[in-house]
Design a protein around this motif. Structure first.
Motif, PDB file in Angstrom:
ATOM      1  N   MET A  90      -6.193 -36.343 -27.483  1.00 36.79           N
ATOM      2  CA  MET A  90      -7.614 -36.599 -27.696  1.00 36.79           C
ATOM      3  C   MET A  90      -8.413 -36.208 -26.457  1.00 36.79           C
ATOM      4  O   MET A  90      -9.402 -35.478 -26.551  1.00 36.79           O
ATOM      5  CB  MET A  90      -7.815 -38.087 -28.017  1.00 36.79           C
ATOM      6  N   GLY A  91      -7.964 -36.686 -25.294  1.00 39.74           N
ATOM      7  CA  GLY A  91      -8.709 -36.422 -24.063  1.00 39.74           C
ATOM      8  C   GLY A  91      -8.817 -34.932 -23.779  1.00 39.74           C
ATOM      9  O   GLY A  91      -9.903 -34.417 -23.513  1.00 39.74           O
ATOM     10  N   LEU A  92      -7.680 -34.220 -23.874  1.00 38.42           N
ATOM     11  CA  LEU A  92      -7.701 -32.789 -23.559  1.00 38.42           C
ATOM     12  C   LEU A  92      -8.571 -32.011 -24.547  1.00 38.42           C
ATOM     13  O   LEU A  92      -9.319 -31.107 -24.158  1.00 38.42           O
ATOM     14  CB  LEU A  92      -6.279 -32.219 -23.569  1.00 38.42           C
ATOM     15  N   SER A  93      -8.485 -32.369 -25.831  1.00 36.89           N
ATOM     16  CA  SER A  93      -9.243 -31.626 -26.830  1.00 36.89           C
ATOM     17  C   SER A  93     -10.738 -31.879 -26.710  1.00 36.89           C
ATOM     18  O   SER A  93     -11.540 -30.952 -26.843  1.00 36.89           O
ATOM     19  CB  SER A  93      -8.774 -32.002 -28.238  1.00 36.89           C
ATOM     20  N   VAL A  94     -11.110 -33.124 -26.458  1.00 35.73           N
ATOM     21  CA  VAL A  94     -12.532 -33.425 -26.292  1.00 35.73           C
ATOM     22  C   VAL A  94     -13.076 -32.686 -25.066  1.00 35.73           C
ATOM     23  O   VAL A  94     -14.123 -32.040 -25.129  1.00 35.73           O
ATOM     24  CB  VAL A  94     -12.776 -34.945 -26.169  1.00 35.73           C
ATOM     25  N   CYS A  95     -12.329 -32.750 -23.955  1.00 42.51           N
ATOM     26  CA  CYS A  95     -12.798 -32.072 -22.739  1.00 42.51           C
ATOM     27  C   CYS A  95     -12.887 -30.561 -22.969  1.00 42.51           C
ATOM     28  O   CYS A  95     -13.849 -29.920 -22.544  1.00 42.51           O
ATOM     29  CB  CYS A  95     -11.869 -32.350 -21.565  1.00 42.51           C
ATOM     30  N   GLY A  96     -11.879 -30.007 -23.660  1.00 44.07           N
ATOM     31  CA  GLY A  96     -11.902 -28.572 -23.941  1.00 44.07           C
ATOM     32  C   GLY A  96     -13.122 -28.194 -24.764  1.00 44.07           C
ATOM     33  O   GLY A  96     -13.818 -27.224 -24.461  1.00 44.07           O
ATOM     34  N   ALA A  97     -13.392 -28.963 -25.814  1.00 41.76           N
ATOM     35  CA  ALA A  97     -14.536 -28.665 -26.681  1.00 41.76           C
ATOM     36  C   ALA A  97     -15.846 -28.781 -25.898  1.00 41.76           C
ATOM     37  O   ALA A  97     -16.748 -27.951 -26.038  1.00 41.76           O
ATOM     38  CB  ALA A  97     -14.551 -29.616 -27.878  1.00 41.76           C
ATOM     39  N   VAL A  98     -15.938 -29.800 -25.049  1.00 43.08           N
ATOM     40  CA  VAL A  98     -17.154 -29.999 -24.266  1.00 43.08           C
ATOM     41  C   VAL A  98     -17.347 -28.826 -23.288  1.00 43.08           C
ATOM     42  O   VAL A  98     -18.439 -28.264 -23.179  1.00 43.08           O
ATOM     43  CB  VAL A  98     -17.089 -31.333 -23.492  1.00 43.08           C
ATOM     44  N   TYR A  99     -16.256 -28.428 -22.609  1.00 43.23           N
ATOM     45  CA  TYR A  99     -16.370 -27.324 -21.654  1.00 43.23           C
ATOM     46  C   TYR A  99     -16.728 -26.017 -22.352  1.00 43.23           C
ATOM     47  O   TYR A  99     -17.555 -25.248 -21.875  1.00 43.23           O
ATOM     48  CB  TYR A  99     -15.054 -27.138 -20.887  1.00 43.23           C
ATOM     49  N   GLN A 100     -16.077 -25.763 -23.495  1.00 47.25           N
ATOM     50  CA  GLN A 100     -16.391 -24.524 -24.217  1.00 47.25           C
ATOM     51  C   GLN A 100     -17.861 -24.519 -24.623  1.00 47.25           C
ATOM     52  O   GLN A 100     -18.504 -23.472 -24.624  1.00 47.25           O
ATOM     53  CB  GLN A 100     -15.495 -24.383 -25.455  1.00 47.25           C
ATOM     54  N   GLY A 101     -18.388 -25.696 -24.946  1.00 52.94           N
ATOM     55  CA  GLY A 101     -19.801 -25.792 -25.294  1.00 52.94           C
ATOM     56  C   GLY A 101     -20.716 -25.566 -24.109  1.00 52.94           C
ATOM     57  O   GLY A 101     -21.566 -24.683 -24.137  1.00 52.94           O
ATOM     58  N   ILE A 102     -20.524 -26.322 -23.049  1.00 53.58           N
ATOM     59  CA  ILE A 102     -21.504 -26.241 -21.958  1.00 53.58           C
ATOM     60  C   ILE A 102     -21.332 -24.967 -21.133  1.00 53.58           C
ATOM     61  O   ILE A 102     -22.296 -24.479 -20.572  1.00 53.58           O
ATOM     62  CB  ILE A 102     -21.499 -27.489 -21.035  1.00 53.58           C
ATOM     63  N   PHE A 103     -20.102 -24.417 -21.083  1.00 52.58           N
ATOM     64  CA  PHE A 103     -19.943 -23.169 -20.336  1.00 52.58           C
ATOM     65  C   PHE A 103     -20.119 -21.956 -21.234  1.00 52.58           C
ATOM     66  O   PHE A 103     -20.038 -20.824 -20.774  1.00 52.58           O
ATOM     67  CB  PHE A 103     -18.572 -23.115 -19.650  1.00 52.58           C
ATOM     68  N   ARG A 104     -20.345 -22.186 -22.502  1.00 55.23           N
ATOM     69  CA  ARG A 104     -20.625 -21.129 -23.467  1.00 55.23           C
ATOM     70  C   ARG A 104     -19.587 -20.026 -23.380  1.00 55.23           C
ATOM     71  O   ARG A 104     -19.913 -18.842 -23.356  1.00 55.23           O
ATOM     72  CB  ARG A 104     -22.018 -20.561 -23.233  1.00 55.23           C
ATOM     73  N   ASN A 105     -18.351 -20.425 -23.289  1.00 53.59           N
ATOM     74  CA  ASN A 105     -17.288 -19.446 -23.145  1.00 53.59           C
ATOM     75  C   ASN A 105     -16.071 -19.936 -23.916  1.00 53.59           C
ATOM     76  O   ASN A 105     -15.572 -21.025 -23.673  1.00 53.59           O
ATOM     77  CB  ASN A 105     -16.950 -19.301 -21.658  1.00 53.59           C
ATOM     78  N   PRO A 106     -15.596 -19.153 -24.872  1.00 52.90           N
ATOM     79  CA  PRO A 106     -14.521 -19.632 -25.735  1.00 52.90           C
ATOM     80  C   PRO A 106     -13.156 -19.668 -25.065  1.00 52.90           C
ATOM     81  O   PRO A 106     -12.218 -20.225 -25.609  1.00 52.90           O
ATOM     82  CB  PRO A 106     -14.516 -18.622 -26.884  1.00 52.90           C
ATOM     83  N   LEU A 107     -13.022 -19.061 -23.897  1.00 55.89           N
ATOM     84  CA  LEU A 107     -11.718 -19.049 -23.246  1.00 55.89           C
ATOM     85  C   LEU A 107     -11.549 -20.203 -22.272  1.00 55.89           C
ATOM     86  O   LEU A 107     -10.537 -20.322 -21.600  1.00 55.89           O
ATOM     87  CB  LEU A 107     -11.521 -17.729 -22.496  1.00 55.89           C
ATOM     88  N   VAL A 108     -12.556 -21.042 -22.215  1.00 62.82           N
ATOM     89  CA  VAL A 108     -12.522 -22.139 -21.270  1.00 62.82           C
ATOM     90  C   VAL A 108     -11.664 -23.273 -21.816  1.00 62.82           C
ATOM     91  O   VAL A 108     -11.696 -23.575 -22.998  1.00 62.82           O
ATOM     92  CB  VAL A 108     -13.971 -22.611 -21.009  1.00 62.82           C
ATOM     93  N   SER A 109     -10.870 -23.859 -20.945  1.00 67.05           N
ATOM     94  CA  SER A 109     -10.075 -25.023 -21.328  1.00 67.05           C
ATOM     95  C   SER A 109     -10.199 -26.044 -20.192  1.00 67.05           C
ATOM     96  O   SER A 109     -10.772 -25.739 -19.159  1.00 67.05           O
ATOM     97  CB  SER A 109      -8.624 -24.612 -21.532  1.00 67.05           C
ATOM     98  N   PRO A 110      -9.664 -27.250 -20.380  1.00 66.17           N
ATOM     99  CA  PRO A 110      -9.843 -28.247 -19.311  1.00 66.17           C
ATOM    100  C   PRO A 110      -9.300 -27.775 -17.959  1.00 66.17           C
ATOM    101  O   PRO A 110      -9.723 -28.246 -16.913  1.00 66.17           O
ATOM    102  CB  PRO A 110      -9.050 -29.447 -19.818  1.00 66.17           C
ATOM    103  N   GLY A 111      -8.366 -26.806 -17.979  1.00 65.89           N
ATOM    104  CA  GLY A 111      -7.798 -26.349 -16.719  1.00 65.89           C
ATOM    105  C   GLY A 111      -8.722 -25.451 -15.921  1.00 65.89           C
ATOM    106  O   GLY A 111      -8.484 -25.194 -14.744  1.00 65.89           O
ATOM    107  N   VAL A 112      -9.775 -24.977 -16.561  1.00 66.50           N
ATOM    108  CA  VAL A 112     -10.535 -23.891 -15.961  1.00 66.50           C
ATOM    109  C   VAL A 112     -11.251 -24.268 -14.674  1.00 66.50           C
ATOM    110  O   VAL A 112     -11.460 -23.420 -13.813  1.00 66.50           O
ATOM    111  CB  VAL A 112     -11.533 -23.304 -16.982  1.00 66.50           C
TER     112      VAL A 112
END
Lengths: 263, 335
Positions: free
Chosen positions: B73-95
């Motif tokens: 849950m934590g990783l997926s929510v963070c990933g979705a949030v980052y992809q949204g705010i950084f407007r980049n589909p390759l972004v993941s929590p590790g980025v």
């Protein structure tokens, strides 16, 4: 600055605004004022700071000198909108309400109403369920203006709202701008490459030139063949034409093209 | 599709996978017995199971399956949030370097104090240190802040990866090295009951707060300048998002090591079903991520006689899934 004496209140006043990028001066000692409901057109060749001026007024660039005052509710509509997001037109317009909502709130009834009103004002209510990425450039521009309207902005800062549009959509956009200024009392600053667009809708115009020079005043006084020669080094004729009983002023380019002899 | 319909499908699926996770493993325990053990304190069923089965379910598997769900849950929510705010589909929590930073911190903690609260604390400290490094590099440049931010994250990531390699070299090769290496590749085998009281609530609260800000994330996904010109307090929003996402990601890493791919592919899969609207995307990603992570952890336990690292499985699954999504949508799911 003599126009301060005109009736109505000044919504925008700019005093001695200057802005430099690195070593070069982009805007130097620019002053202007605009009453509520007035439209100002910003003209000038590429790279003289039209977008920069709008961004400063929108509060997006901070490193300027001088002072300006601008109404509380200002909305900036950028020129190129990278179409990353894929929301519906309605949701896009609804996002105009974002400034009124807290970190943990979602839009309520009032926000939805305002968004719908804005869609109607911009004349795009039929598009509301279409995807933003799938509509035409002109419709995108209208959506972004509707979004600005939904935010309740009194001042609209539009960066080349007519630039990517075909002739029909240019007409629609210009009509929308004058309607917003007359009916809703919106104060509008827009940049354009077409002096005829400035002549068609704007009360006041400003020329920006290389090295930070600028000239501001009533549109008919400012947009002259002489000034366009000075700021653009282009040959034009500014002329009043009677079309269908109305006198309209146009800026017509004079091309120096040698045509092939007809055989 | 409405959120209600999606949840009508996802929530029962999550419950089924959760029970499977308690039942499956080297020592198989039938479903009904698992239910009996779980609900015995509530209904007082007759005990038709062995004490060892109860111990396996409650002390070993329950914390582990719960941690898997919460981590997903934590990783997926963070990933979705980052992809949204950084407007980049390759972004993941590790980025933004946080996973590597937290990984380095935890590894250092394990070297110094062994497994425990010290290692966890170090994970948080270095997770935030990585974030601050990324932010301060970004702050020193002008221009396209988002792009610089992502590039700075890549650099910080590499820096802490090098740090991790260094720690591996100096670790005691008899004792510490194997445990660090296995854990870094992703493993929930260290999960225990103690994680119910601190780590899991921390991840849950952080994720819920991020989900609560979902409409604000819609506004931010227009781009920082656009959001700012709509009157959104962008600075405040970004601080909030980065703080709680770093907290969640560091907490996940501190227990389960560095597990890639989940935060990248889950939001994409969910986006293909519910669309880009974060009002639906974030809650649905939370549940879908929990399901996927539990499934991965179950596979890790049952595929081979030895436990397979989670990071290996996620990469094996993530690569084809990502390629499939990319090809099928012709790249059109860019945020």
């Amino acid at each position: 600055m003599s126009d301060m004496s005109k009736k109505g209140k000044a919504v925008i006043t700019v005093n001695n605004l200057s802005f430099s990028y690195g070593s070069g001066k982009l805007i130097s000692d620019l002053s202007l004022s605009l009453m509520q409901g007035e439209i100002l057109a910003v003209l000038g060749p590429n790279g003289v700071g039209k977008t920069t001026l709008l961004k400063i007024l929108a509060g997006l660039l901070k490193k300027y000198s001088g002072k300006f005052e601008i109404g509380k509710e200002v909305s900036y509509v950028p020129q190129i909108f990278s179409t990353g997001v894929n929301y519906t037109v309605y949701n896009m317009v609804l996002l105009g309400r974002a400034g009124h909502l807290g970190l943990f709130s979602s839009p309520g009834e009032l926000d939805r109403e305002k968004a719908y009103e804005a869609l109607k004002k911009a004349g795009i209510e039929d598009l509301s369920e279409r995807r933003f990425s799938e509509i035409s450039g002109g419709e995108k521009q209208l959506t972004l203006i509707a979004r600005a309207l939904a935010s309740g902005a009194e001042v609209l800062l539009l960066d080349e709202p007519t630039s990517d549009l075909d002739i029909k959509n240019q007409e629609r956009m210009l009509e929308l701008l004058s309607e917003l200024s007359l009916k809703s009392g919106s104060t509008i600053i827009f940049s354009t490459h077409d002096p005829s667009h400035a002549l068609a809708v704007s009360d006041r115009s400003i020329f920006l030139g290389k090295g930070g020079i600028s000239r501001c005043g009533a549109t008919e006084e400012i947009i002259t063949g002489e000034n366009i020669k000075k700021y653009y080094s282009a040959n034009v004729k500014v002329t009043k034409l009677e079309i269908e009983g109305k006198f309209l002023t146009y800026c017509l380019p004079i091309y120096n093209i040698i045509k092939r002899d007809k055989v | 599709m409405t959120l209600k319909k999606i949840f009508l499908f996802l929530v029962p699926a999550a419950a089924a996978v959760f029970l499977t996770g308690l039942s499956a493993g080297r020592y198989h325990i039938p479903f009904l017995r698992v239910l009996g053990i779980l609900f015995h304190p509530l209904f007082g069923f007759e005990k038709n199971w062995l004490p060892v089965e109860e111990a396996v379910v409650l002390n070993l598997r329950l914390p582990r399956v719960a941690m898997a769900a919460v981590s997903g849950m934590g990783l997926s929510v963070c990933g979705a949030v980052y992809q949204g705010i950084f407007r980049n589909p390759l972004v993941s929590p590790g980025v933004i370097g946080v996973t590597s930073g937290a990984g380095f911190g935890a590894a250092l903690g394990i070297l110094l104090f062994g497994w425990g609260i010290g290692a966890q604390l170090f994970a948080f400290i270095f997770g935030f240190a990585a974030l601050l490094m990324t932010l301060s590099i970004t702050g020193k440049t002008g221009g396209n802040a988002i792009l610089v931010f992502i590039l700075a994250g890549v650099v910080v990531n590499m820096f802490f990866q090098a740090g991790i390699s260094f720690l591996k070299i100096i670790a005691d090769s008899e004792d510490q090295l194997p445990s660090i290496v296995y854990w870094l590749m992703g493993s929930l085998s260290q999960t225990g009951k103690e994680h119910f009281f601190f780590t899991m609530p921390l991840i849950i609260i952080s994720s819920l707060l991020l989900i609560a800000a979902r409409w604000r994330i819609n506004a931010l996904s227009l781009g920082i300048d656009a959001a700012k010109s709509l009157g959104v307090k962008t600075g405040e929003s970004l601080v909030f998002i980065l703080f709680f996402s770093t907290l969640a990601v560091s907490a996940v890493v501190s227990v389960g090591g560095i597990v890639g791919w989940v935060g990248l592919i889950v939001p994409h899969m969910v986006r293909m079903v519910v669309g880009s609207d974060h009002e639906k995307l974030l809650p649905a990603s939370a549940v879908a991520g929990a399901i996927l992570f539990m499934l991965i952890d179950i596979s890790a336990r049952i595929i081979a006689p030895v436990e397979i690292p989670l990071g290996v499985i996620t990469a094996f699954i993530g690569t084809p899934v990502f390629i499939y999504l990319l090809v099928k949508s012709k790249g059109s799911w860019v945020v």
